[in-house]
Design an enzyme around this catalytic site. Structure first.
Site, PDB file in Angstrom:
ATOM      1  CG  HIS A  72      43.618  37.620  44.618  1.00  0.00           C
ATOM      2  ND1 HIS A  72      44.239  36.470  44.197  1.00  0.00           N
ATOM      3  CD2 HIS A  72      43.483  38.410  43.528  1.00  0.00           C
ATOM      4  CE1 HIS A  72      44.476  36.580  42.891  1.00  0.00           C
ATOM      5  NE2 HIS A  72      44.032  37.741  42.468  1.00  0.00           N
TER       6      HIS A  72
ATOM      7  CD  GLU B 182      40.484  38.318  40.256  1.00  0.00           C
ATOM      8  OE1 GLU B 182      41.026  38.978  39.365  1.00  0.00           O
ATOM      9  OE2 GLU B 182      41.084  37.903  41.260  1.00  0.00           O
TER      10      GLU B 182
HETATM   11  P1  13P Z   1      45.537  37.823  35.416  1.00  0.00           P
HETATM   12  O1  13P Z   1      44.948  39.056  34.782  1.00  0.00           O
HETATM   13  O2  13P Z   1      47.016  37.719  35.269  1.00  0.00           O
HETATM   14  O3  13P Z   1      44.804  36.589  35.026  1.00  0.00           O
HETATM   15  O4  13P Z   1      45.294  38.002  37.007  1.00  0.00           O
HETATM   16  C1  13P Z   1      44.028  38.314  37.460  1.00  0.00           C
HETATM   17  C2  13P Z   1      44.066  38.589  38.904  1.00  0.00           C
HETATM   18  O5  13P Z   1      44.050  37.724  39.726  1.00  0.00           O
HETATM   19  C3  13P Z   1      44.140  39.965  39.317  1.00  0.00           C
HETATM   20  O6  13P Z   1      44.167  40.021  40.693  1.00  0.00           O
END
Ligand code: 13P
Length: 239
Positions: free
Chosen positions: A84, A156
């Site tokens: 992450h 992400e």
């Molecule tokens: P948000 O949905 O708050 O942007 O977070 C995304 C995330 O990193 C999930 O692990």
């Protein structure tokens, strides 16, 4: 690093009531470690799976404060997040560390959810694909492509996490297609079957447009997963 026992109870009661095994999507939750036992007792036998937010790749031993893969399987976890962006940025997990964690998860029978994504500076410098490619290669070189048949990927973009800035469906689709094509150059079948989730300010209003993209297979949700109603709006957007 969100929640309390009370919050976990109310969230899971809401999710159990508002989703089903015959529902529109698979659903999983990734609570902080202290709540895994509570989550396991509440979700055991249900259609909702659960996982850890990271793991230490070493076997059990003198690593005070750390959690290993066998503790996660003991808690009934099916998944574990690896790489992450907050782990990479705040806790200095390198690409090599992430690869070791991915490998340790698989060895324990956990399904790793490998998170990749570029920072704002990297995107503005035109480096998005280079960064994502480097992050994937670190793991591919460690475990090989076949290992990805037991994994999920989450794209992400760091600039979209917790900021309220969502990648447009087209921006996200473009990176998802890049990831799938890269994997397809190694194994077409695994690449077509692997789930590639999008994460970064997903909410009930933008989820349907994101999920309509051909290479976006679901979401990894942060802020909007903390309340059952918000999370279920995203779940229902899959339909
Ligand atoms: P948000 O949905 O708050 O942007 O977070 C995304 C995330 O990193 C999930 O692990």
């Amino acid at each position: 690093m969100h929640g309390s026992g009370r919050m976990v109870r109310s969230l899971l009661e809401g999710l159990l009531a508002g989703s089903s095994a015959q529902g529109v999507a698979d659903l999983a939750v990734f609570p902080p470690f202290p709540y895994l036992s509570q989550v396991g007792s509440m979700l055991s036998g249900s259609h909702i799976k659960w996982g850890g937010q990271t793991l230490n790749p070493n076997p059990q031993g003198a690593h005070t404060g750390e959690i290993d893969s066998s503790m996660l399987t003991d808690m009934g976890c099916f998944y574990v997040l690896v790489g992450h962006s907050e782990r990479r940025a705040i806790y200095a997990e390198s690409d090599a560390d992430v690869a070791l964690r991915f490998s340790a998860a698989l060895a324990a029978g956990l399904e790793p959810v490998l998170c990749v994504g570029e920072t704002r500076e990297e995107r503005e410098a035109g480096l998005t694909e280079a960064v994502v490619s480097r992050q994937l290669d670190a793991v591919l070189n460690q475990v090989g492509m076949a290992a990805f048949s037991g994994a999920t990927i989450a794209y992400e973009p760091v600039w979209a996490i917790g900021t309220g800035l969502t990648a447009t469906p087209q921006q996200a689709q473009s990176v998802h297609a890049f990831i799938r094509d890269k994997l397809a150059s190694l194994d077409g079948i695994i690449a077509s079957q692997i789930r590639i989730l999008y994460g970064g300010s997903v909410n009930g209003s933008n989820a349907a447009d994101l999920f309509a993209q051909s290479d976006i297979d679901g979401g990894l949700v942060g802020g909007a997963s903390l309340e059952a109603e918000d999370f279920l709006a995203i779940y229902n957007a899959v339909a």
